[in-house]
Design a protein around this motif. Structure first.
Motif, PDB file in Angstrom:
ATOM      1  N   LEU A   1       0.814  -1.223   0.000  1.00  0.00           N
ATOM      2  CA  LEU A   1       0.000   0.000   0.000  1.00  0.00           C
ATOM      3  C   LEU A   1       0.849   1.276   0.000  1.00  0.00           C
ATOM      4  N   ARG A   2       2.048   1.163   0.529  1.00  0.00           N
ATOM      5  CA  ARG A   2       2.877   2.355   0.730  1.00  0.00           C
ATOM      6  C   ARG A   2       3.314   2.958  -0.606  1.00  0.00           C
ATOM      7  N   GLY A   3       3.247   4.246  -0.708  1.00  0.00           N
ATOM      8  CA  GLY A   3       3.730   4.958  -1.888  1.00  0.00           C
ATOM      9  C   GLY A   3       2.658   5.138  -2.928  1.00  0.00           C
ATOM     10  N   ALA A   4       2.250   4.064  -3.558  1.00  0.00           N
ATOM     11  CA  ALA A   4       1.293   4.166  -4.665  1.00  0.00           C
ATOM     12  C   ALA A   4      -0.096   4.557  -4.173  1.00  0.00           C
ATOM     13  N   TYR A   5      -0.478   4.097  -2.967  1.00  0.00           N
ATOM     14  CA  TYR A   5      -1.833   4.333  -2.484  1.00  0.00           C
ATOM     15  C   TYR A   5      -1.871   5.158  -1.194  1.00  0.00           C
ATOM     16  N   LEU A   6      -1.027   4.819  -0.229  1.00  0.00           N
ATOM     17  CA  LEU A   6      -1.016   5.513   1.060  1.00  0.00           C
ATOM     18  C   LEU A   6       0.411   5.909   1.424  1.00  0.00           C
ATOM     19  N   ARG A   7       0.535   7.037   2.080  1.00  0.00           N
ATOM     20  CA  ARG A   7       1.869   7.507   2.449  1.00  0.00           C
ATOM     21  C   ARG A   7       2.444   6.684   3.598  1.00  0.00           C
ATOM     22  N   ASP A   8       1.656   6.467   4.626  1.00  0.00           N
ATOM     23  CA  ASP A   8       2.155   5.743   5.801  1.00  0.00           C
ATOM     24  C   ASP A   8       1.060   4.812   6.321  1.00  0.00           C
ATOM     25  N   PRO A   9       0.812   3.706   5.626  1.00  0.00           N
ATOM     26  CA  PRO A   9      -0.284   2.814   6.033  1.00  0.00           C
ATOM     27  C   PRO A   9       0.001   2.112   7.358  1.00  0.00           C
ATOM     28  N   ARG A  10      -1.036   2.002   8.166  1.00  0.00           N
ATOM     29  CA  ARG A  10      -0.959   1.242   9.421  1.00  0.00           C
ATOM     30  C   ARG A  10      -1.916   0.055   9.304  1.00  0.00           C
ATOM     31  N   VAL A  11      -1.342  -1.125   9.389  1.00  0.00           N
ATOM     32  CA  VAL A  11      -2.094  -2.351   9.119  1.00  0.00           C
ATOM     33  C   VAL A  11      -2.066  -3.261  10.347  1.00  0.00           C
ATOM     34  N   SER A  12      -3.222  -3.816  10.655  1.00  0.00           N
ATOM     35  CA  SER A  12      -3.334  -4.803  11.728  1.00  0.00           C
ATOM     36  C   SER A  12      -4.088  -6.016  11.187  1.00  0.00           C
ATOM     37  N   ALA A  13      -3.648  -7.212  11.552  1.00  0.00           N
ATOM     38  CA  ALA A  13      -4.309  -8.440  11.090  1.00  0.00           C
ATOM     39  C   ALA A  13      -4.410  -9.433  12.234  1.00  0.00           C
ATOM     40  N   GLU A  14      -5.430 -10.262  12.173  1.00  0.00           N
ATOM     41  CA  GLU A  14      -5.604 -11.343  13.134  1.00  0.00           C
ATOM     42  C   GLU A  14      -6.301 -12.509  12.455  1.00  0.00           C
ATOM     43  N   VAL A  15      -6.087 -13.709  13.007  1.00  0.00           N
ATOM     44  CA  VAL A  15      -6.734 -14.906  12.483  1.00  0.00           C
ATOM     45  C   VAL A  15      -8.098 -15.044  13.126  1.00  0.00           C
ATOM     46  N   LEU A  16      -9.144 -15.053  12.293  1.00  0.00           N
ATOM     47  CA  LEU A  16     -10.505 -15.275  12.789  1.00  0.00           C
ATOM     48  C   LEU A  16     -10.804 -16.760  12.925  1.00  0.00           C
ATOM     49  N   ASP A  17     -10.493 -17.527  11.891  1.00  0.00           N
ATOM     50  CA  ASP A  17     -10.726 -18.976  11.877  1.00  0.00           C
ATOM     51  C   ASP A  17      -9.493 -19.658  11.324  1.00  0.00           C
ATOM     52  N   PHE A  18      -9.022 -20.677  12.040  1.00  0.00           N
ATOM     53  CA  PHE A  18      -7.886 -21.449  11.568  1.00  0.00           C
ATOM     54  C   PHE A  18      -8.332 -22.485  10.547  1.00  0.00           C
ATOM     55  N   ARG A  19      -7.426 -22.883   9.692  1.00  0.00           N
ATOM     56  CA  ARG A  19      -7.748 -23.895   8.693  1.00  0.00           C
ATOM     57  C   ARG A  19      -8.090 -25.220   9.362  1.00  0.00           C
ATOM     58  N   PRO A  20      -8.858 -26.065   8.701  1.00  0.00           N
ATOM     59  CA  PRO A  20      -9.328 -27.304   9.341  1.00  0.00           C
ATOM     60  C   PRO A  20      -8.213 -28.337   9.483  1.00  0.00           C
ATOM     61  N   TYR A  21      -8.512 -29.372  10.229  1.00  0.00           N
ATOM     62  CA  TYR A  21      -7.619 -30.522  10.327  1.00  0.00           C
ATOM     63  C   TYR A  21      -8.323 -31.720   9.714  1.00  0.00           C
ATOM     64  N   TYR A  22      -7.574 -32.808   9.515  1.00  0.00           N
ATOM     65  CA  TYR A  22      -8.096 -34.000   8.849  1.00  0.00           C
ATOM     66  C   TYR A  22      -7.810 -35.213   9.727  1.00  0.00           C
ATOM     67  N   ILE A  23      -8.781 -36.103   9.816  1.00  0.00           N
ATOM     68  CA  ILE A  23      -8.573 -37.339  10.567  1.00  0.00           C
ATOM     69  C   ILE A  23      -9.002 -38.512   9.699  1.00  0.00           C
ATOM     70  N   LEU A  24      -8.111 -39.489   9.596  1.00  0.00           N
ATOM     71  CA  LEU A  24      -8.288 -40.628   8.692  1.00  0.00           C
ATOM     72  C   LEU A  24      -8.099 -41.936   9.455  1.00  0.00           C
ATOM     73  N   GLY A  25      -8.391 -43.021   8.780  1.00  0.00           N
ATOM     74  CA  GLY A  25      -8.112 -44.336   9.338  1.00  0.00           C
ATOM     75  C   GLY A  25      -9.235 -44.879  10.192  1.00  0.00           C
ATOM     76  N   GLU A  26      -8.857 -45.511  11.312  1.00  0.00           N
ATOM     77  CA  GLU A  26      -9.794 -46.299  12.102  1.00  0.00           C
ATOM     78  C   GLU A  26     -10.580 -45.444  13.112  1.00  0.00           C
ATOM     79  N   VAL A  27     -11.358 -44.503  12.562  1.00  0.00           N
ATOM     80  CA  VAL A  27     -12.354 -43.769  13.349  1.00  0.00           C
ATOM     81  C   VAL A  27     -13.689 -43.932  12.625  1.00  0.00           C
ATOM     82  N   ASN A  28     -14.764 -43.709  13.330  1.00  0.00           N
ATOM     83  CA  ASN A  28     -16.079 -43.992  12.750  1.00  0.00           C
ATOM     84  C   ASN A  28     -16.519 -42.981  11.695  1.00  0.00           C
TER      85      ASN A  28
END
Length: 204
Positions: free
Chosen positions: A111-138
């Motif tokens: 964002l810096r230069g072309a769009y904003l002079r001094d951008p301030r950015v904050s990010a956080e994870v809302l939802d984590f990616r899923p996990y997978y379970i295989l094999g001998e479970v129902n």
């Protein structure tokens, strides 16, 4: 005399019960239970990914990105299958393999230069990616990640072991790794976002 002895004995037992901690009997010290309770509740080795500064983003993670004083650039974004996040103005930004702080810097640099002079950015994870379970479970499959997840929790979510399951070991391929590793199956083994869990078959 016998009545007096009975009264004294009853008073002694009452005092012993009142002095005993809740959850223990007068004949069993509370310290005998504490180590087991602590061990059962402890989950050492891997912290909640939401609190880790070095958590690596990956496909399937959902982020909230805030660009201060720029509502049009602020929103919720998904890391796609290519590991990219598509944002207004700057287009696609690589997220996979970066920490949240590194991703913030990448967005600010774009964002810096072309769009904003001094951008301030904050990010956080809302939802984590899923996990997978295989094999001998129902119910093998893909499940949403929740913080503090253990292998036992994951098995329970998949409706338990089959009768053929080997309940002594578990195989886990961590996100970003090519090979699965065998671990003793116990209550301390934690699952991270994107992990693949495999429950093997026992030898009869």
């Amino acid at each position: 005399m016998r009545a007096l002895i009975s009264i004294v004995f009853a008073l002694f037992m009452l005092a012993a019960c009142q002095s005993a901690p809740i959850g223990s009997s007068p004949m069993e010290p509370a310290t005998a239970q504490n180590p087991a309770m602590i061990q059962a509740g402890a989950q050492p080795g891997v912290a909640d990914p939401g609190s880790l500064d070095d958590y690596k983003l990956g496909s399937g993670d959902k982020l909230r990105v805030i660009v201060f004083e720029e509502e049009g650039l602020t929103g919720e974004f998904q890391v796609d299958g290519s590991g990219l996040v598509s944002m207004p103005l700057i287009g696609e930004i690589r997220a996979a393999g970066q920490t949240v702080r590194q991703f913030e810097v990448s967005v600010a640099d774009a964002l810096r230069g072309a769009y904003l002079r001094d951008p301030r950015v904050s990010a956080e994870v809302l939802d984590f990616r899923p996990y997978y379970i295989l094999g001998e479970v129902n119910r093998p499959g893909t499940y949403p990640y929740i913080s503090g997840l253990t292998v036992f929790n994951a098995v329970a979510t998949a409706e338990g072991f089959t009768y053929r399951a080997n309940q002594r070991h578990v195989y886990i391929r961590r996100a970003g790794e090519n090979e699965e590793q065998r671990h003793p199956l116990n209550s301390t083994i934690q699952v991270n976002p994107g992990d693949t869990i495999r429950i093997g078959e026992r030898i009869f």
